[in-house]
Design a protein around this motif. Sequence first.
Motif, short mmCIF file in Angstrom:
data_model
loop_
_atom_site.label_atom_id
_atom_site.label_comp_id
_atom_site.label_asym_id
_atom_site.label_seq_id
_atom_site.Cartn_x
_atom_site.Cartn_y
_atom_site.Cartn_z
N SER A 210 0.86 -1.18 0.00
CA SER A 210 0.00 0.00 0.00
C SER A 210 0.90 1.23 0.00
N CYS A 236 -4.69 9.52 -3.90
CA CYS A 236 -5.45 8.26 -4.01
C CYS A 236 -6.92 8.48 -3.66
N THR A 242 -5.13 1.74 2.11
CA THR A 242 -6.02 0.95 1.25
C THR A 242 -5.65 1.08 -0.24
N ALA A 243 -4.74 1.99 -0.58
CA ALA A 243 -4.43 2.25 -2.00
C ALA A 243 -3.04 1.72 -2.35
N HIS A 351 -12.61 -0.24 -5.92
CA HIS A 351 -11.32 0.43 -5.82
C HIS A 351 -11.33 1.32 -4.57
N ALA A 352 -10.20 1.93 -4.28
CA ALA A 352 -10.06 2.61 -2.98
C ALA A 352 -10.54 4.06 -2.97
N TYR A 447 -6.55 1.78 -7.59
CA TYR A 447 -6.66 0.37 -7.20
C TYR A 447 -6.11 0.13 -5.80
N ARG A 448 -6.67 -0.86 -5.16
CA ARG A 448 -6.14 -1.34 -3.89
C ARG A 448 -4.92 -2.23 -4.18
N GLN A 451 -4.81 -5.36 -6.85
CA GLN A 451 -5.87 -5.32 -7.88
C GLN A 451 -5.31 -5.08 -9.27
#
Length: 508
Positions: A210, A236, A242-243, A351-352, A447-448, A451
């Motif tokens: 992350s 993000c 989370t990203a 997605h985040a 995206y996380r 992903q």
Amino acid sequence: MNSSPPRRRGAADPVAPAATATTPELGAGTPDPSRRRFFKTAAATAAATALPLAAHAAASAPRSAPGDAHYDVAVIGGGFAGVTAARELAQRGAKVVLLEARNRLGGRTFYSNFGDKKVELGGTWIHYSQPHVWAEVMRYGMKIAESPGVAHPERVLWMSAGKVLEIPVMENWALLEDALKRFHADTGKVFARPFVPGLPAAGRALDHLSIADRMAQIEMSPAQRDLMNAMMATNCHGRIDTAAYTEMLRWWSLVDGDAARLLYSCARYKLKDGTAALIERMAEDGGFETRLATAVAEVRQSATGVTLVTEEEQRIDARYAVVSVPVNTAGMIEFSPPLHSAKQAMAKEHHAGKGHKLYLKVKGRLETLLFFAPETELFTMVFTEQPGADGGVLVAFGPPAGGKVDLNDPKVVEPFIRKFLPHLTVEQVLGYDWALDPYSQGTWCTYRPKQFGAYLDDLRAREGRLFFAGADIATGWRGFIDGAIESGLQVGQAVAVELRREGGGRSA
Ligand SMILES: Cc1cc2nc3c(=O)[nH]c(=O)nc-3n(C[C@H](O)[C@H](O)[C@H](O)COP(=O)(O)OP(=O)(O)OC[C@H]3O[C@@H](n4cnc5c(N)ncnc54)[C@H](O)[C@@H]3O)c2cc1C
């Protein structure tokens, strides 16, 4: 996708709009979990807040006979990706219908009234290094305006350990640039060519990280760390844990490792007459039929064609369909046969990008400034959109509020602003909670971790007579208006080739 059943009339909404006061379209404090009712209310509010929707009214006028229900192509979603694909195909002679759930085109761009001004509640800034959107700007002769707080800030302030710090603008810049360069040290080996689709092999080894993980690997002073936290949380538009780090590497590659270009690409130049003016020009130029307030609930395909069923049980037959809805919302459509597992997984995980963006009208002297705060605060980045001796307008970005904070209440946001500028009073606030809107369920796509490597190639892949488009699955400026147009152009071309190959119709 079939993994999450479609929600037909009256069914629970996939996002629980708990604190509705954060979303003006939902109306003051009246929770309403139904998509249908959300948009009835949204339509009413849009009449009050949105522009006189000449653009959208014009775009909604049928351009081909609506009685003839068999189309070459049906496009689902009227954001920049869908409109681009529809225009490209219609201009090649295909008979195209575009179906849009909202009562307007533009999707995650939304040019609205804010008092006596007009503001962009969604996607706003574009840059000449974004090739697809800039080509449209040049093609249609669109005028450009600048955001002064980013173009030429007189002061830059930031919050660290609860205190507001200020050093000369260039020193601040050097501090941030130093951190950005070290944070992005992996860029060269991962994204030498950011427009090549997919995540290169070197990126797969980093895709589990992350942004927060990566930041923990870099040595920074506490003040520099807070500045980076603010910048990264803004980029993000979610929580930095989370990203994915790979997303930020990609951005850095797109700006050739230039910190100033990174900021300018994201927040300096905008369309003087708004994103609505551009999408209107694109739609008019296309000459395709548009049906607004038409949400697609089911997509069935056979060997010879595609049948779409709307929430109102209308049926539309076409030879091909372009699905250009946000990845976060795709689970609301039932596909038969079911889509690839990667598409289903992404629709479930999301997605985040779930942050917020607000405009604040303030009273008191407002200079041209830019300020940052870590994601533990209400906002992570704020800057002047309109300075003034007696007041002006600020735009603010913050981390996901989860519907728990009433971000349209001046009293809620004023304490934060006063930490930086104690003399200011917040008079009016306008935001739109994209995370609560059933047809976006998030803001711009980031995206996380994992992903990108796990899903992107399959998200982009055609499935039989279905083609997929959208900023969320673009290769270059993914998550941006440019990415939406890039994707719409590519898919428009791919479908045109199919129509030509198949022949037998009037199209392409
Ligand atoms: C707050 C915010 C700030 C942003 N800032 C910037 C910026 O400054 N610069 C920039 O370049 N980008 C920015 N972005 C991102 C940019 O706006 C988007 O990436 C881009 O507009 C997405 O375009 P799209 O066509 O892929 O998707 P969308 O615009 O989301 O369009 C998809 C459309 O599909 C429709 N839809 C969904 N489900 C259905 C259904 N079942 N049936 C029919 N229609 C359906 C939706 O209503 C929507 O209109 C921002 C986004 C947000 C939210």
